[in-house]
Design a protein around this motif. Structure first.
Motif, short mmCIF file in Angstrom:
data_model
loop_
_atom_site.label_atom_id
_atom_site.label_comp_id
_atom_site.label_asym_id
_atom_site.label_seq_id
_atom_site.Cartn_x
_atom_site.Cartn_y
_atom_site.Cartn_z
N LEU A 1 7.33 39.77 11.78
CA LEU A 1 7.29 38.57 12.71
C LEU A 1 6.15 37.31 11.96
N ILE A 2 6.68 35.92 11.29
CA ILE A 2 5.98 35.08 10.79
C ILE A 2 6.14 34.31 11.31
N SER A 3 4.76 33.08 11.20
CA SER A 3 5.44 32.74 12.84
C SER A 3 3.34 31.49 12.09
N SER A 4 4.03 29.92 11.28
CA SER A 4 2.89 29.00 11.40
C SER A 4 3.47 27.90 11.75
N ALA A 5 2.42 26.70 11.72
CA ALA A 5 2.70 25.99 12.42
C ALA A 5 1.44 24.64 11.84
N TYR A 6 2.39 23.15 11.23
CA TYR A 6 1.94 21.61 11.28
C TYR A 6 1.83 20.85 11.10
N GLU A 7 1.50 20.12 11.88
CA GLU A 7 1.52 18.76 12.41
C GLU A 7 2.27 18.16 13.01
N GLY A 8 2.45 19.49 14.40
CA GLY A 8 3.64 19.50 15.11
C GLY A 8 4.64 20.37 15.11
N LYS A 9 5.13 20.54 13.74
CA LYS A 9 6.31 21.72 12.93
C LYS A 9 5.49 23.13 13.31
N GLU A 10 6.86 23.76 13.89
CA GLU A 10 6.14 24.97 13.89
C GLU A 10 7.64 26.07 13.36
N SER A 11 7.69 27.31 13.04
CA SER A 11 8.41 28.14 12.81
C SER A 11 7.83 29.72 12.39
N GLY A 12 9.16 30.31 12.14
CA GLY A 12 8.73 32.08 12.41
C GLY A 12 9.95 33.08 11.30
N CYS A 13 9.38 33.34 11.11
CA CYS A 13 10.54 34.11 9.88
C CYS A 13 9.77 35.74 10.24
N ILE A 14 11.32 37.22 10.03
CA ILE A 14 11.28 38.44 10.35
C ILE A 14 10.83 38.73 8.29
N VAL A 15 10.14 39.49 8.19
CA VAL A 15 9.82 40.28 6.77
C VAL A 15 9.39 41.32 6.33
N GLU B 1 -5.62 28.25 17.04
CA GLU B 1 -5.24 26.82 16.32
C GLU B 1 -3.74 26.13 16.80
N GLY B 2 -2.87 26.72 17.45
CA GLY B 2 -1.54 26.64 17.67
C GLY B 2 -0.75 26.94 17.37
#
Length: 212
Positions: A15-29, A100-101
């Motif tokens: 599960l890869i996740s990231s966030a930037y300026e209040g936006k966030e998401s994740g995906c399976i790879v 880093e949130g």
């Protein structure tokens, strides 16, 4: 060319996740691998259309967690078969955040890595991100291989995944139906009218026929 040969390559699910300026998401790879030990670096390959990949490119950071054999397939359905542009991936589920949130899921995971991007490469439909590992943590459970996911969990592969093979000319088409929510594959020509997906509990209106 027999595309099934690629199934013999050993890999896990992440599960890869990231966030930037209040936006966030994740995906399976299934495309995370260690590239160097000193410094410790990981590489992940993500489809260019992925919202998570977009956030990684903007923030320069990502979390990579390793899925266990006991992970709920509902989580794979949420992070693997839905778009972060349409769905708040982390809404309503238990997750933690790094310094880093960036959110990450601990339940059903065996390890986590926080990485800061040191380089990237355009490989056509996908982009490879290389990240220096700044944090690493072991959790509990046994890691799930991609083969176990298909053979035991009966999971499917999203069309945007690097490992999606589609249908090859000259190969007999698989007959069945795939759940658009979690990727579960029902084998057979006719789908029962009262069918309920055993994984995500959705009805027949969420099933699509396999290309054939």
């Amino acid at each position: 060319m027999d595309l099934k040969a690629f199934n013999q390559l050993s890999c896990g699910l992440y599960l890869i996740s990231s966030a930037y300026e209040g936006k966030e998401s994740g995906c399976i790879v299934n495309t995370v691998q260690q590239v160097t030990a000193e410094p410790a670096q990981l590489a992940v390959t993500i489809n260019k259309n992925s919202y998570t990949g977009e956030l990684i490119a903007q923030s320069g950071m990502f979390e990579a967690t390793v899925l266990s054999k006991d992970v709920a397939l509902e989580q794979i359905g949420r992070f693997g078969f839905q778009s972060g542009r349409d769905t708040e991936k982390f809404k309503g589920i238990s997750c933690l955040r790094d310094e880093e949130g960036i959110p990450y899921v601990k339940e059903g995971m065996t390890a986590r890595f926080f990485c800061r991007v040191t380089g990237q490469m355009d490989v056509g439909t996908h982009r490879i991100f290389v990240g220096k590992v700044e944090q690493a943590q072991c959790m509990e459970g046994e890691s799930m291989t991609y083969a176990y996911y298909h053979q035991v969990k009966k999971g499917g592969t999203p069309k945007e995944a690097p490992s999606y093979q589609g249908e090859e000319k000259g190969q007999p088409a698989q007959k069945g139906w795939r759940c658009k929510i979690c990727g579960y594959v029902f084998e057979g020509e006719a789908l029962p009218p009262d069918f309920v997906c055993p994984i995500c509990k959705k009805g027949p209106e969420y099933m699509e026929p396999l290309a054939g």
